[in-house]
Design a protein around this motif. Structure first.
Motif, PDB file in Angstrom:
ATOM      1  N   ALA A 172      25.744  52.153  15.174  1.00 25.36           N
ATOM      2  CA  ALA A 172      25.719  53.627  15.093  1.00 25.36           C
ATOM      3  C   ALA A 172      26.874  54.206  15.909  1.00 25.36           C
ATOM      4  CB  ALA A 172      24.379  54.158  15.600  1.00 25.36           C
ATOM      5  N   SER A 211      30.132  56.400  14.712  1.00 30.65           N
ATOM      6  CA  SER A 211      30.452  57.680  15.368  1.00 30.65           C
ATOM      7  C   SER A 211      31.925  57.732  15.725  1.00 30.65           C
ATOM      8  CB  SER A 211      29.620  57.853  16.643  1.00 30.65           C
ATOM      9  OG  SER A 211      28.256  57.888  16.326  1.00 30.65           O
ATOM     10  N   PHE A 239      29.169  61.435  12.566  1.00 34.83           N
ATOM     11  CA  PHE A 239      27.853  60.790  12.610  1.00 34.83           C
ATOM     12  C   PHE A 239      27.492  60.634  14.072  1.00 34.83           C
ATOM     13  CE2 PHE A 239      25.150  57.106  13.161  1.00 34.83           C
ATOM     14  CZ  PHE A 239      24.157  57.353  12.245  1.00 34.83           C
ATOM     15  N   ALA A 280      24.002  59.667  16.401  1.00 36.35           N
ATOM     16  CA  ALA A 280      22.570  59.382  16.472  1.00 36.35           C
ATOM     17  C   ALA A 280      21.877  60.146  17.598  1.00 36.35           C
ATOM     18  CB  ALA A 280      22.356  57.878  16.657  1.00 36.35           C
ATOM     19  N   ILE A 328      20.746  55.808   9.879  1.00 34.90           N
ATOM     20  CA  ILE A 328      21.353  54.473   9.802  1.00 34.90           C
ATOM     21  C   ILE A 328      20.307  53.358   9.624  1.00 34.90           C
ATOM     22  CG2 ILE A 328      21.388  54.079  12.330  1.00 34.90           C
ATOM     23  CD1 ILE A 328      24.229  52.866  11.937  1.00 34.90           C
ATOM     24  N   ASP A 369      24.850  53.679   4.640  1.00 37.42           N
ATOM     25  CA  ASP A 369      23.896  54.692   5.097  1.00 37.42           C
ATOM     26  C   ASP A 369      24.570  55.660   6.082  1.00 37.42           C
ATOM     27  OD1 ASP A 369      21.621  56.090   5.684  1.00 37.42           O
ATOM     28  OD2 ASP A 369      20.513  54.442   6.606  1.00 37.42           O
ATOM     29  N   ALA A 370      25.149  55.117   7.157  1.00 33.50           N
ATOM     30  CA  ALA A 370      25.718  55.981   8.201  1.00 33.50           C
ATOM     31  C   ALA A 370      26.959  56.732   7.703  1.00 33.50           C
ATOM     32  CB  ALA A 370      26.063  55.143   9.433  1.00 33.50           C
ATOM     33  N   THR A 416      26.258  59.911   5.595  1.00 32.82           N
ATOM     34  CA  THR A 416      25.969  61.080   6.434  1.00 32.82           C
ATOM     35  C   THR A 416      27.263  61.626   7.034  1.00 32.82           C
ATOM     36  OG1 THR A 416      23.811  60.159   6.971  1.00 32.82           O
ATOM     37  CG2 THR A 416      24.612  61.889   8.430  1.00 32.82           C
TER      38      THR A 416
END
Lengths: 126, 342
Positions: free
Chosen positions: B108, B112, B119, B121, B178, B292-293, B296
């Motif tokens: 994650a 970022s 992104f 979290a 994520i 997934d991440a 976003t």
């Protein structure tokens, strides 16, 4: 018939036979590919509780942590008619003739036609 | 001479018939098996190609168990999850976590960094102010107050000690953007260990494909229409994939409309408000954790910057912008089948 047998060779006849087999199997393959949804599967907590016909109108009450969830089959469509979960997303989804309705709080999954989306799509992202 | 030719033709025809029968037999020996289960607060479907129903059943159940195990580690709402412990210990002390929890958080943070912070979290303190079901929009003051607690740079991971620490008290990490993709990867690893060579794992809309269908074709994945009106226009486009993961982030998943404006769950970590510019973003990557991440991240960045990110990350994708224009990456042109009724 005799005339046909006279003017064709063994190879011709075998070729005809092969073509006939290919055409007949083609009918079965396309029928399978174009088949309509006919079964409604109801799973509770990952285990199948009911396998129902889409052709028979009926109402089924399914027990869950939030009380009974009522699934209705009518005119080859399915809906969750009544539920007591907090969000009622399953009820709001309304009628479906193919696909999946899920009630997560009650852990109920209602699948119509194997859950397979239309047009030979294997899964949908989104 | 003529008789010999005739015999050869007969032999050839027998060979053709024999070969077609053999090919149909080999197709028949491998079948697809599918099971669906509610896990991680969503619906998980696993399809596998196998020669045995019992083996498929066992492999799918093991994969479900792997997803369930991981889901319980990173459950934002559970009192017992490792993620909750990390959040409770924010600003206090590092929390010892299992390798999968440390790994997903590490990934994650890497997304970022690669997405220029789009992104993040640690959006938790702001995202919990919103309630898309009850149509609650927080006031500007509340968002301003909690926004300084959002920042992936304050996530400290120690892989040696297997600990995670959130530097500021009040920080909240939410791995919702994520975790489903990561779970799909774990399930595929589990299926492969069980000897399954082909299948699809779909954790809601986060999909990982591997191998091919019994007929040798790649898996056909539909991309959801972000403005679906009925049952017939649910798919916007189709794409054939094998050995790839695909995820979609959309403004239609959790949202409410107030005074004609759509408020959805994809919040920009820099403002605390829903990101504007896209209706949906689909990303194709090698692993689910990244599809997934990045879906976003691209959504948050908007169509232009989002496309730049996809290019830099070397990923393919489809952006549906606010006007409904479908923008595929150059590598998808010709491979994407756009539906007429969408």
């Amino acid at each position: 018939m005799k005339r046909i047998l006279k003017i064709t060779t063994t190879a011709d006849r075998l070729l005809f036979l092969f073509l006939i087999i290919a055409s007949v199997s083609g009918i079965f393959i396309s029928r399978d590919a174009l088949s309509q949804a006919s079964e409604v599967s109801v799973e509770i907590n990952g285990k199948q509780a009911y396998a129902l016909s889409l052709d028979t109108d009926r109402t089924v009450a399914l027990p869950g942590p939030y009380g009974n969830t009522v699934v209705e089959i009518r005119k080859r469509r399915v809906r969750v008619k009544e539920a007591h979960c907090p969000n009622l997303i399953c009820v709001k989804q309304g009628w479906i003739s193919r696909g999946v309705i899920v009630c997560l709080p009650n852990r109920i999954v209602v699948t119509v036609g194997g859950g397979r989306p239309p047009k030979n799509i294997d899964a949908i992202t989104g | 001479m003529i008789a010999m030719n005739k015999n050869r033709t007969v032999l050839l025809l027998f060979l053709i018939c024999g070969l077609s029968l053999a090919s149909s037999c080999s197709r028949g020996s491998m079948s697809t098996y599918k099971k669906t289960k509610p896990l991680m607060d969503t619906v998980v479907s696993i399809t596998v190609v196998s020669g045995s129903g019992a083996a498929a059943d066992q492999a799918i159940d093991r994969a479900f168990a792997a997803i369930d195990r991981f889901g319980s580690l990173i459950d934002f709402f559970s009192d017992k999850s490792e993620l909750t412990l990390i959040n409770r210990n924010a600003g206090i002390k590092p929390t010892v976590v299992s390798p999968d929890t440390a790994d997903v958080i590490e990934k994650a943070v890497s997304v970022s960094k690669r997405s220029w912070g789009a992104f993040d979290a640690t959006i938790g303190p702001v995202s919990r102010l919103w309630d898309f079901h009850e149509k609650i929009r927080p006031d500007d003051g509340a968002i301003k107050k909690y926004l300084p607690l959002v920042g992936y740079r304050d996530i400290i991971i120690d892989r040696q000690k297997s600990t995670v620490f959130l530097r500021k008290k009040g920080m909240l990490m939410d791995l919702g953007g994520i975790a489903k993709g990561y779970a799909a990867d774990l399930a595929v690893d589990s299926l492969r260990q069980a000897g399954i060579a082909a299948g699809i794992v779909a954790v809601a809309g986060d999909i990982r494909t591997f191998g091919t269908k019994p007929d040798g074709e790649a898996w056909n994945i539909g991309i959801k229409n972000p403005r679906q009106k009925g049952e017939s226009d649910d798919v916007l486009a189709e794409i054939r994939l094998s050995g790839k993961a695909v995820s979609t982030a959309g403004d239609y998943e959790r949202f409410f409309i107030e005074k004609g404006r759509r408020y959805h769950h994809l919040l920009d970590p820099k403002t605390g408000y829903p990101a504007e510019g896209c209706r949906s973003v689909t990303v194709i990557a090698d692993r689910g954790v990244y599809s997934d991440a990045f879906s976003t991240a691209v959504f948050i960045l908007g169509p232009e910057k989002g496309m730049s990110l996809l290019r830099e990350a070397g990923m393919e994708g489809v952006i549906v912008d606010n006007n409904g224009t479908i923008r595929p990456t150059p590598g998808l042109k010709g491979r994407l089948k756009i539906e007429k009724n969408s």
